[in-house]
Design an enzyme around this catalytic site. Structure first.
Site, PDB file in Angstrom:
ATOM      1  N   LYS A 105       0.920  -1.218   0.079  1.00  0.00           N
ATOM      2  CA  LYS A 105      -0.224   0.033  -0.045  1.00  0.00           C
ATOM      3  C   LYS A 105       0.805   1.101  -0.048  1.00  0.00           C
ATOM      4  O   LYS A 105       0.650   2.106  -0.811  1.00  0.00           O
ATOM      5  CB  LYS A 105      -0.995   0.024   1.200  1.00  0.00           C
ATOM      6  N   GLN A 116      -5.438  -1.862   9.219  1.00  0.00           N
ATOM      7  CA  GLN A 116      -5.183  -3.108   8.485  1.00  0.00           C
ATOM      8  C   GLN A 116      -5.689  -4.316   9.454  1.00  0.00           C
ATOM      9  O   GLN A 116      -5.622  -4.427  10.632  1.00  0.00           O
ATOM     10  CB  GLN A 116      -3.826  -3.444   8.388  1.00  0.00           C
ATOM     11  N   ASP A 154     -11.760   2.241   3.914  1.00  0.00           N
ATOM     12  CA  ASP A 154     -12.034   0.678   3.665  1.00  0.00           C
ATOM     13  C   ASP A 154     -13.776   0.802   3.205  1.00  0.00           C
ATOM     14  O   ASP A 154     -14.218  -0.212   2.884  1.00  0.00           O
ATOM     15  CB  ASP A 154     -12.017   0.352   4.882  1.00  0.00           C
TER      16      ASP A 154
HETATM   17  N1  GUN Z   1      -7.530  -7.033   5.073  1.00  0.00           N
HETATM   18  C1  GUN Z   1      -7.573  -7.707   4.068  1.00  0.00           C
HETATM   19  N2  GUN Z   1      -8.322  -6.987   3.361  1.00  0.00           N
HETATM   20  C2  GUN Z   1      -8.497  -5.736   3.967  1.00  0.00           C
HETATM   21  C3  GUN Z   1      -9.028  -4.680   3.674  1.00  0.00           C
HETATM   22  O1  GUN Z   1      -9.650  -4.373   2.276  1.00  0.00           O
HETATM   23  N3  GUN Z   1      -8.957  -3.621   4.346  1.00  0.00           N
HETATM   24  C4  GUN Z   1      -8.330  -3.852   5.661  1.00  0.00           C
HETATM   25  N4  GUN Z   1      -8.270  -2.703   6.511  1.00  0.00           N
HETATM   26  N5  GUN Z   1      -7.626  -4.899   5.881  1.00  0.00           N
HETATM   27  C5  GUN Z   1      -7.830  -6.020   5.115  1.00  0.00           C
END
Ligand code: GUN
Length: 299
Positions: free
Chosen positions: A54, A98, A121
């Site tokens: 990211k 996350q 998100d």
């Molecule tokens: N863990 C796996 N996929 C995601 C996501 O789309 N957002 C977040 N915050 N954590 C994740």
């Protein structure tokens, strides 16, 4: 018949290029650099890889990338304090914590603490409600990625039967809402549904998001259907040289599906690459929303 592969890598690259163009335009016209803060709690190896990717992709498109790493032992109030600081920080337009969080930390408490207008998100109840009401603003990234891939091969989805297998807040529920908004007739199938194979066989668009390797079999698929495989499952694939070798597979038995479907997303290289690209896009959407700026064209 062999299904046409939907190339998620190529679509994600094109989307990142559009995001990069929008970021340049926002800086030139408004002096605005959208910023994303990512919070990683604990040291889950898969999460560390995601967070690193990211940050790298943020920088590549010109976004400000901030990272906060916290120990797995952190108490909930300290984590909520950090989120409150990020909510108040004018340089931060998007906040992502996350998931999954270490055991003992309530994911709902953390998600609900993020300001809805910074919730890139799209998981805050306010954003889930906006999506249901047709006022989608920050929509979960993987579902948006799926919708963009489906639209690339079915620009008009009106009247098509979409079957979504899986009902998570992160994927199943929001993708069902997006398909409904695109005028599909939507069926949600889940672990308590009766005769999931029969439901799947009636789908013009089949989305599998259950987290079970090879769950959807070839004879569950209607000939010519669009099959979107959201699963990312690591399974053993031992070789003589390396008995501990693993590989990634989806929720769909790919080789079987290939012979029946019209279009299919591979794993890896299908839905996966779209998720981060859509996160970058959401960061730009959040920054434009915060400043009352119309979203640049192309996004
Ligand atoms: N863990 C796996 N996929 C995601 C996501 O789309 N957002 C977040 N915050 N954590 C994740």
């Amino acid at each position: 018949m062999n299904a046409v592969l939907i190339d998620g890598k190529a679509h994600a690259l094109a989307l990142r290029q559009r995001v990069a163009g929008a970021v340049k335009q926002l800086y030139t016209a408004h002096g605005l650099q959208p910023g994303l803060a990512v919070v990683l709690v604990g040291d889950d190896p898969a999460s560390q890889v995601y967070v690193r990717n990211k940050a790298r992709q943020c920088e590549e498109v010109g976004l400000l990338s901030l990272e906060h790493r916290l120990p797995a032992t952190i108490a909930l109030p300290a984590l909520l304090d950090l989120i409150a600081q990020l909510n108040a920080d004018p340089l931060v337009h998007g906040v992502l914590v996350q998931l999954p969080l270490p055991a003992g930390l309530s994911e709902a408490a953390v998600i609900n603490a993020i300001h809805p207008d910074k919730d890139v998100d799209g998981l805050h109840p306010v954003n889930a409600g906006r999506l249901c009401n047709g006022q989608g603003f920050l929509v979960p990234c993987t579902p948006v990625g799926c919708a963009l891939l489906i639209r690339s091969v079915r620009p008009d989805m009106a009247g098509l039967h979409a079957v979504v297998i899986g009902r998570s807040n992160l994927v199943g529920k929001p993708i069902a809402q997006l398909l409904l908004a695109a005028n599909c007739t939507v069926t949600m199938a889940h672990s308590r549904s009766r005769d999931v194979p029969a439901l799947a066989r009636s789908a013009d668009i089949l989305v599998a998001a259950v987290g079970r390797p090879g769950f959807v079999r070839g004879d569950w698929i209607k000939p010519g259907a669009v099959v979107i495989d959201v699963g990312i499952n690591r399974v053993p694939a031992p070789t003589a040289d390396d008995p501990s070798k693993t590989r990634l597979v989806g929720d769909v038995a790919f080789d079987e599906a290939l012979a029946v479907a019209g279009f299919i997303t591979p794993v890896p290289g299908g839905v996966g690459p779209m998720t981060i690209a859509c996160l970058l896009r959401n960061t730009v959407i959040a920054a434009c929303g915060a400043r009352g700026i119309t979203l640049p064209l192309g996004l």
